[in-house]
Motif scaffolding. Structure first.
Motif, PDB file in Angstrom:
ATOM      1  N   ARG A  52       0.836  -1.207   0.000  1.00 33.24           N
ATOM      2  CA  ARG A  52       0.000   0.000   0.000  1.00 33.24           C
ATOM      3  C   ARG A  52       0.867   1.253   0.000  1.00 33.24           C
ATOM      4  NH1 ARG A  52      -2.940  -2.644   4.162  1.00 33.24           N
ATOM      5  NH2 ARG A  52      -4.926  -3.503   3.441  1.00 33.24           N
ATOM      6  N   GLU A  53       1.867   1.254   0.874  1.00 31.53           N
ATOM      7  CA  GLU A  53       2.698   2.441   1.031  1.00 31.53           C
ATOM      8  C   GLU A  53       3.496   2.746  -0.227  1.00 31.53           C
ATOM      9  OE1 GLU A  53       5.004   1.703   4.484  1.00 31.53           O
ATOM     10  OE2 GLU A  53       3.286   1.736   5.841  1.00 31.53           O
ATOM     11  N   SER A  54       3.908   1.712  -0.944  1.00 31.56           N
ATOM     12  CA  SER A  54       4.719   1.929  -2.139  1.00 31.56           C
ATOM     13  C   SER A  54       3.878   2.035  -3.400  1.00 31.56           C
ATOM     14  CB  SER A  54       5.721   0.779  -2.307  1.00 31.56           C
ATOM     15  OG  SER A  54       5.039  -0.438  -2.583  1.00 31.56           O
ATOM     16  N   GLY A  55       2.575   1.762  -3.290  1.00 38.12           N
ATOM     17  CA  GLY A  55       1.724   1.813  -4.471  1.00 38.12           C
ATOM     18  C   GLY A  55       1.929   0.642  -5.408  1.00 38.12           C
ATOM     19  N   ALA A  56       2.532  -0.454  -4.924  1.00 40.46           N
ATOM     20  CA  ALA A  56       2.775  -1.639  -5.755  1.00 40.46           C
ATOM     21  C   ALA A  56       1.490  -2.467  -5.813  1.00 40.46           C
ATOM     22  CB  ALA A  56       3.932  -2.453  -5.199  1.00 40.46           C
ATOM     23  N   LEU A  57       0.615  -2.130  -6.745  1.00 41.31           N
ATOM     24  CA  LEU A  57      -0.719  -2.708  -6.761  1.00 41.31           C
ATOM     25  C   LEU A  57      -0.701  -4.205  -7.033  1.00 41.31           C
ATOM     26  CD1 LEU A  57      -2.700   0.073  -8.662  1.00 41.31           C
ATOM     27  CD2 LEU A  57      -2.294  -0.190  -6.213  1.00 41.31           C
ATOM     28  N   THR A  58       0.212  -4.665  -7.874  1.00 46.39           N
ATOM     29  CA  THR A  58       0.247  -6.089  -8.190  1.00 46.39           C
ATOM     30  C   THR A  58       0.638  -6.901  -6.962  1.00 46.39           C
ATOM     31  OG1 THR A  58       0.881  -5.527 -10.450  1.00 46.39           O
ATOM     32  CG2 THR A  58       1.158  -7.802  -9.780  1.00 46.39           C
ATOM     33  N   ILE A  59       1.574  -6.411  -6.178  1.00 45.35           N
ATOM     34  CA  ILE A  59       1.950  -7.107  -4.948  1.00 45.35           C
ATOM     35  C   ILE A  59       0.801  -7.045  -3.946  1.00 45.35           C
ATOM     36  CG2 ILE A  59       3.540  -7.083  -2.990  1.00 45.35           C
ATOM     37  CD1 ILE A  59       5.686  -6.041  -4.850  1.00 45.35           C
ATOM     38  N   LEU A  60       0.123  -5.910  -3.884  1.00 45.18           N
ATOM     39  CA  LEU A  60      -0.983  -5.764  -2.938  1.00 45.18           C
ATOM     40  C   LEU A  60      -2.090  -6.777  -3.218  1.00 45.18           C
ATOM     41  CD1 LEU A  60      -2.226  -4.256  -0.576  1.00 45.18           C
ATOM     42  CD2 LEU A  60      -3.107  -2.560  -2.189  1.00 45.18           C
ATOM     43  N   THR A  61      -2.406  -6.983  -4.488  1.00 44.73           N
ATOM     44  CA  THR A  61      -3.460  -7.943  -4.806  1.00 44.73           C
ATOM     45  C   THR A  61      -3.034  -9.374  -4.494  1.00 44.73           C
ATOM     46  OG1 THR A  61      -2.722  -8.014  -7.117  1.00 44.73           O
ATOM     47  CG2 THR A  61      -4.537  -6.532  -6.590  1.00 44.73           C
ATOM     48  N   GLN A  62      -1.741  -9.646  -4.502  1.00 46.58           N
ATOM     49  CA  GLN A  62      -1.257 -10.965  -4.088  1.00 46.58           C
ATOM     50  C   GLN A  62      -1.316 -11.109  -2.574  1.00 46.58           C
ATOM     51  OE1 GLN A  62      -0.084 -13.713  -5.717  1.00 46.58           O
ATOM     52  NE2 GLN A  62      -0.434 -12.906  -7.763  1.00 46.58           N
ATOM     53  N   ALA A  63      -1.045 -10.015  -1.860  1.00 46.34           N
ATOM     54  CA  ALA A  63      -0.983 -10.079  -0.400  1.00 46.34           C
ATOM     55  C   ALA A  63      -2.368 -10.147   0.234  1.00 46.34           C
ATOM     56  CB  ALA A  63      -0.234  -8.856   0.136  1.00 46.34           C
ATOM     57  N   LEU A  64      -3.330  -9.442  -0.320  1.00 44.74           N
ATOM     58  CA  LEU A  64      -4.617  -9.297   0.364  1.00 44.74           C
ATOM     59  C   LEU A  64      -5.389 -10.604   0.547  1.00 44.74           C
ATOM     60  CD1 LEU A  64      -5.779  -5.848  -1.041  1.00 44.74           C
ATOM     61  CD2 LEU A  64      -5.120  -6.406   1.305  1.00 44.74           C
ATOM     62  N   PRO A  65      -5.470 -11.499  -0.453  1.00 48.35           N
ATOM     63  CA  PRO A  65      -6.192 -12.749  -0.180  1.00 48.35           C
ATOM     64  C   PRO A  65      -5.508 -13.608   0.870  1.00 48.35           C
ATOM     65  CG  PRO A  65      -5.159 -12.821  -2.355  1.00 48.35           C
ATOM     66  CD  PRO A  65      -5.040 -11.420  -1.861  1.00 48.35           C
ATOM     67  N   ARG A  66      -4.182 -13.544   0.944  1.00 48.21           N
ATOM     68  CA  ARG A  66      -3.460 -14.302   1.968  1.00 48.21           C
ATOM     69  C   ARG A  66      -3.680 -13.679   3.343  1.00 48.21           C
ATOM     70  NH1 ARG A  66      -1.252 -14.810  -2.900  1.00 48.21           N
ATOM     71  NH2 ARG A  66      -0.184 -16.754  -3.423  1.00 48.21           N
ATOM     72  N   LEU A  67      -3.667 -12.344   3.400  1.00 49.15           N
ATOM     73  CA  LEU A  67      -3.970 -11.675   4.660  1.00 49.15           C
ATOM     74  C   LEU A  67      -5.399 -11.986   5.092  1.00 49.15           C
ATOM     75  CD1 LEU A  67      -3.331  -9.687   6.937  1.00 49.15           C
ATOM     76  CD2 LEU A  67      -4.000  -7.825   5.397  1.00 49.15           C
ATOM     77  N   ALA A  68      -6.327 -11.953   4.137  1.00 56.45           N
ATOM     78  CA  ALA A  68      -7.728 -12.241   4.454  1.00 56.45           C
ATOM     79  C   ALA A  68      -7.886 -13.652   4.999  1.00 56.45           C
ATOM     80  CB  ALA A  68      -8.596 -12.055   3.212  1.00 56.45           C
ATOM     81  N   LEU A  69      -7.135 -14.599   4.460  1.00 54.05           N
ATOM     82  CA  LEU A  69      -7.225 -15.977   4.944  1.00 54.05           C
ATOM     83  C   LEU A  69      -6.763 -16.050   6.399  1.00 54.05           C
ATOM     84  CD1 LEU A  69      -8.043 -18.751   3.889  1.00 54.05           C
ATOM     85  CD2 LEU A  69      -5.651 -19.184   3.364  1.00 54.05           C
ATOM     86  N   SER A  70      -5.699 -15.327   6.739  1.00 58.76           N
ATOM     87  CA  SER A  70      -5.253 -15.266   8.135  1.00 58.76           C
ATOM     88  C   SER A  70      -6.340 -14.655   9.014  1.00 58.76           C
ATOM     89  CB  SER A  70      -3.970 -14.433   8.253  1.00 58.76           C
ATOM     90  OG  SER A  70      -2.921 -14.983   7.486  1.00 58.76           O
ATOM     91  N   GLN A  71      -6.978 -13.603   8.505  1.00 57.06           N
ATOM     92  CA  GLN A  71      -8.025 -12.936   9.282  1.00 57.06           C
ATOM     93  C   GLN A  71      -9.264 -13.821   9.444  1.00 57.06           C
ATOM     94  OE1 GLN A  71      -8.097  -9.549   6.651  1.00 57.06           O
ATOM     95  NE2 GLN A  71      -6.897  -8.279   8.035  1.00 57.06           N
ATOM     96  N   ILE A  72      -9.601 -14.573   8.408  1.00 54.66           N
ATOM     97  CA  ILE A  72     -10.724 -15.510   8.516  1.00 54.66           C
ATOM     98  C   ILE A  72     -10.430 -16.539   9.595  1.00 54.66           C
ATOM     99  CG2 ILE A  72     -11.984 -17.353   7.338  1.00 54.66           C
ATOM    100  CD1 ILE A  72     -11.548 -15.739   4.715  1.00 54.66           C
ATOM    101  N   ALA A  73      -9.222 -17.081   9.574  1.00 56.84           N
ATOM    102  CA  ALA A  73      -8.856 -18.138  10.516  1.00 56.84           C
ATOM    103  C   ALA A  73      -8.935 -17.660  11.953  1.00 56.84           C
ATOM    104  CB  ALA A  73      -7.445 -18.637  10.202  1.00 56.84           C
ATOM    105  N   THR A  74      -8.559 -16.406  12.200  1.00 61.18           N
ATOM    106  CA  THR A  74      -8.508 -15.901  13.573  1.00 61.18           C
ATOM    107  C   THR A  74      -9.760 -15.140  13.972  1.00 61.18           C
ATOM    108  OG1 THR A  74      -7.255 -13.984  12.733  1.00 61.18           O
ATOM    109  CG2 THR A  74      -5.995 -15.828  13.648  1.00 61.18           C
ATOM    110  N   GLY A  75     -10.827 -15.300  13.201  1.00 61.60           N
ATOM    111  CA  GLY A  75     -12.109 -14.721  13.580  1.00 61.60           C
ATOM    112  C   GLY A  75     -12.281 -13.253  13.254  1.00 61.60           C
ATOM    113  N   GLN A  76     -11.353 -12.674  12.506  1.00 69.75           N
ATOM    114  CA  GLN A  76     -11.462 -11.254  12.132  1.00 69.75           C
ATOM    115  C   GLN A  76     -12.218 -11.149  10.799  1.00 69.75           C
ATOM    116  OE1 GLN A  76      -7.484  -9.145  12.835  1.00 69.75           O
ATOM    117  NE2 GLN A  76      -6.862 -11.292  12.946  1.00 69.75           N
ATOM    118  N   TRP A  77     -13.473 -11.560  10.800  1.00 69.56           N
ATOM    119  CA  TRP A  77     -14.202 -11.691   9.554  1.00 69.56           C
ATOM    120  C   TRP A  77     -14.506 -10.347   8.898  1.00 69.56           C
ATOM    121  CZ3 TRP A  77     -18.145 -15.867  11.645  1.00 69.56           C
ATOM    122  CH2 TRP A  77     -17.441 -17.040  11.931  1.00 69.56           C
TER     123      TRP A  77
END
Length: 927
Positions: free
Chosen positions: A591-616
């Motif tokens: 986000r900070e660097s504006g690297a949109l392609t990396i951000l789209t790769q990171a977000l589903p993985r981050l979301a999966l971590s958040q789903i697992a830990t109840g941060q729906w």
């Protein structure tokens, strides 16, 4: 005076009135050239009585200069700059040249813009008018849209005007729009009657209106160049032509009637991108045109001077002047401008003007363009950097240097999410590559692009081929390419391919650097994981997570998205804390660097971590952000990945319609590209939904179709429960054995708890089952998996009720009910409530005045305020304005029926922490 625009004027007046009353709003006005967008903005300025007006616009020749448009807009309110939070101030200051150095933090620049506008609006309502938004540089466009989407209660109105049908468009999905059409016949006739130089015949009036479609500029311009005989009907009108071409030709006709010196000055002004009167006059003087040449241009109503700035009365005038001149004169104008732009702050503009002024290779110009590209990259102006690298390559005679520059252009296009452009640049670069290492580097970039938008199997093949080539000369790069290849093979569901990649990595020469050791452990781990050798994968993943922090910043820059492998190690191990930390870091950095392609790769993985830990709610926010970017940048593969997780969140929340729709969309996209992982995740979502609905048979159908890692491991509890509900005990035992083989070496408390839970489910001996349930609940303590914990409480409560131990059952069922209510899992909440009623106790529904009435954003704000943060600190944290924080905080106080921050701090607002405390209290009472 505006003709026939009452509806449009009322729409903007409503926006301005809202800002005066403390409510913010945004509007994008779209229409063809000459339809009246600029005039409507000018009228908005007149309507903005009592408001601060900021204005700016995009300029075609300035589209490569990061934050050039933004600087225009905010220049009058920069006196509020020192009120911004320090990180935002430094980032925005670097982007606008207010501080030394350059900003590489796009996200903070955008946050700083929002804060700056909000500070200015504290004095009086603010309106921001942006004309020709389609020509804004990408960095300015993205920051302005970012701010526009987050406006709420600041008293700011923002209006963009963007041309349709041009080579460049203004993409702003989600923002309200107003489509500006041509004037109707009555308004067109009234305009012609008032402005035409002669009385029009009915035939001429009708013909002009018909052929221009009521385009005001076309009406006025064409009527001004027609002869009196044509206007009165004595002579025929012109043959049909496209309106914009006809208007430009009319403007050019007026220009050609001016003295040569004036035409030279106008050409310089058209080529200029600064709007500076001094710059234009200085360059024009080098071409023999003095200041007096400006008089004729003003008298012809083609330009106007406002203070120290020179502007064309309409963008089509600039276009007509510039493209109507021969190439040699355009080159001369650019050279003259480059000669007068001597300050260091004008280095980028000088480089582009020099480049526009030459067609033959020129090492000096190439050096300047390359430096401009590097400055743009540091400011996160990746599109501008890519263009500069590409232009420098065109002016380079040496093939190896040209290849390096084109590769830089590819990288920046990839970071900006412009993947189609990156592919075109790669095709131009490949014929220049003669060495194996050069070809391997091109394979790396093509493989990265294929991972995002192509066929994963093809990406894997490219990356493995490139890694083999690089192995002897650059072991770090070879290992990095193999790591990316495992991602591609994982998407394709090719477990054998991942195993083979792990084996290949082990055969490579030793790479004893921090980065090399980290990648090697990851590759050993992922190869063993997909090969079912969990005794090897678990320690390798743990080692990779320990080594990840030791990878230096330079390596993370050279190898973008490197942290994605640390996040994957956390997910595969599984280590919830590690997965959440590294995926969160990667998303934040992107986000900070504006690297949109990396951000789209990171977000589903981050979301999966958040789903697992109840941060729906957080997971849903991550996926919403990622889907928007993926759709904008055409990353269909990543879009499919995120849609499958949207389905999973919907299943957990009990939203059957959204779950089934998102799963169907994800599977459709997955089938086009062979995305087996996406298909498996979609099946998991549908299985989770059927379990919540209580349909064991349908859940088992989905469970049988899940056969690939990592979903096979992550969905273990759901699969085993589905088998037991469908009375398939042998299958449940088989699946439990496979799950335990993964869970035991992982040493993850939640996975061991789930294994114990499932052992209780399949046990035929009640005494053993009870011991397994108690062991599971003990293991759940300290594990951040509230959903699994609540399910264990529910299953144990059901077990006790069936054993006629109703009093004991109620305790666990109440705990389960509270956990599901906290998570907002309605299907599971209802199941727990029914079980509690069956135990002889009626479940009291949660008081609607509690935290559950808060929206996710209000809950987020409440938590931060409860920690002692001020409104300004919370605004900086959440990228909102202090006034918006105050607006939401008042709602929080009203909903919770409290009156102070002290009262808020005394409330339990964190559902995860509350669930852990409830579970711990229940366990203590049992012991």
């Amino acid at each position: 005076m505006l003709y026939g625009r009452d509806v449009e004027r009322a729409r903007i007046a409503e926006l301005l009135d809202g800002a005066r009353n403390g409510q913010s709003g945004v509007l994008v006005v779209r229409g063809e050239a000459g339809v009246g967008k600029s005039t409507l903005l000018a009228d908005a300025r007149e309507q903005a009585e009592g408001m601060t007006v900021l204005s700016g616009g995009g300029i075609e020749s300035e589209a490569q200069l990061p934050y050039a448009g933004l600087h225009q807009v905010v220049r009058p309110v920069l006196d509020h700059y020192d009120k911004l939070p320090d990180p935002q101030a430094r980032a925005l200051g670097g982007a606008l040249g207010l501080e030394g150095g350059a900003s590489d933090q796009w996200f903070l620049v955008s946050a700083g813009l929002l804060s700056l506008l909000a500070e200015a609006a504290e004095e009086r309502p603010l309106v921001v008018l942006v004309d020709d938004a389609h020509w804004l540089d990408d960095a300015s466009r993205e920051s302005l849209i970012f701010a526009g989407r987050r406006l709420e209660a600041e008293g700011i109105a923002m209006v963009f005007a963007a041309r349709e049908g041009d080579v460049r468009s203004f993409e702003a999905p989600g923002l309200p729009e107003l489509q500006l059409r041509g004037l109707d016949a009555d308004a067109s006739g009234e305009l012609l009657d008032q402005r035409a130089s002669a009385t029009l015949s009915p035939e001429a009036r009708d013909r002009l209106i018909e052929e221009t479609g009521g385009n005001p500029l076309a009406l006025l311009t064409l009527s001004s160049v027609l002869t009196e005989a044509q206007l009165t009907g004595a002579e025929p009108l012109l043959h049909p032509l496209p309106v914009s071409a006809r208007v430009e030709r009319a403007f050019l006709t007026r220009v050609r009637e001016l003295p040569d010196e004036t035409q030279a000055l106008l050409l310089v002004a058209a080529a200029d991108d600064s709007g500076s009167l001094a710059t234009v006059l200085g360059a024009a003087e080098r071409l023999g045109a003095g200041v007096e040449a400006l008089d004729a241009a003003e008298q012809a109503r083609l330009v106007r001077v406002q203070g120290r700035e020179l502007e064309f009365l309409h963008p089509l005038v600039r276009s007509a002047v510039y493209y109507g001149a021969p190439l040699s004169k355009r080159q001369g104008a650019h050279q003259a401008l480059a000669d007068v732009l001597v300050s260091e702050s004008d280095a980028d503009r000088r480089a582009w003007h020099r480049a526009a002024g030459c067609v033959e290779p020129d090492t000096t110009v190439v050096d300047e363009l390359e430096q401009a590209a590097e400055r743009a990259r540091r400011r996160s102006g990746f599109v501008a950097a890519s263009l500069a690298f590409e232009r420098a390559a065109a002016l380079t005679a040496d093939d190896h240097h040209r290849l390096r520059l084109l590769t830089g252009a590819v990288e920046c296009a990839w970071l900006a999410g412009r993947l189609e452009r990156a592919v075109v640049l790669l095709e131009r670069a490949r014929p220049l590559a003669t060495e194996r290492a050069e070809l391997a580097e091109l394979d790396r970039w093509r493989g990265l692009i294929e991972v995002n938008v192509g066929v994963p199997a093809d990406a894997c093949e490219l990356l493995v081929r490139g890694a083999r080539t690089m192995a002897e000369t650059d072991c770090e790069r070879a290992l990095y390419m193999l790591a990316i290849a495992t991602t591609a093979a994982g998407y394709a569901g090719d477990a054998d391919g991942v195993v083979a990649i792990g084996q290949l990595a082990a055969e490579l020469p030793s790479c004893n650097t921090p980065l090399g050791r980290f990648l090697m452990q990851f590759l050993i781990g992922v190869g063993a994981f997909f090969g079912s050798d969990f005794a090897t994968s678990a320690p390798a993943f743990r080692a990779a997570l320990e080594l990840a922090d030791g990878v230096d910043a330079e390596s993370r820059t050279i190898f973008p998205g490197l942290l994605i492998f640390a996040g994957a190690a956390g997910l595969f191990l599984p280590d919830d804390r590690g997965a959440d930390r590294f995926n969160g870091q990667l998303a934040a950095q992107a986000r900070e660097s504006g690297a949109l392609t990396i951000l789209t790769q990171a977000l589903p993985r981050l979301a999966l971590s958040q789903i697992a830990t109840g941060q729906w709610s957080s997971a849903a926010a991550s996926l919403t952000e990622g889907i928007e970017i993926a759709e904008q940048t055409g990353q269909r593969q990543v879009l499919a990945h995120m849609l499958s997780e949207v389905a999973l969140v919907a299943a957990l929340r009990g939203d059957e319609e959204e779950c089934r729709a998102a799963a169907a969309d994800a599977r459709e996209l997955a089938s086009e590209r062979g995305l087996v992982h996406v298909e498996q995740t979609s099946r998991w979502a549908l299985m989770a939904l059927e379990l919540g609905l209580g349909d064991g048979e349908e859940a088992l159908i989905c469970a049988r179709e899940i056969s690939r890692r990592p979903v096979l491991a992550w969905a273990g509890l759901d699969r085993i429960e589905a088998a037991m509900r469908a009375d398939e005990q042998d299958l449940a035992h088989e699946w439990l054995a496979a799950f335990e083989a993964w869970a035991q070496p992982s040493e993850a408390r939640w996975a061991l708890a789930v294994a114990a839970h499932c052992r209780a489910l399949v046990s035929d001996d009640d005494e053993q089952a009870e011991r397994h349930f108690l062991a599971a609940l003990d293991l759940h303590q300290g594990a951040a998996r509230p959903f699994e914990r609540a399910r264990t409480e529910l299953a144990f409560g059901e077990f006790l009720r069936r054993a006629r131990r109703r009093v004991e059952a109620r305790e666990h069922l109440r705990t389960a009910l509270d956990g599901f209510e906290t998570l907002r899992a309605p299907l599971w909440t209802e199941r727990a409530r029914k079980e509690l009623r069956a135990s002889g106790q009626t479940a009291r529904k949660r008081d609607p005045s509690t935290r559950d009435e808060l929206t996710p954003q209000e809950l987020q704000i409440a938590r931060l305020v409860a920690q002692g943060m001020t409104n300004r600190e919370v605004a900086a944290q959440l990228i909102l304005s202090p006034r918006t924080i105050d607006f939401h905080l008042r709602n929080v106080f009203r909903k919770l029926d409290i009156a102070s921050r002290m009262q808020l701090a005394q409330l339990e607002l964190d559902p995860d922490e509350g669930a852990v405390q409830d579970s711990s209290s229940a366990m203590l009472s049992r012991t």
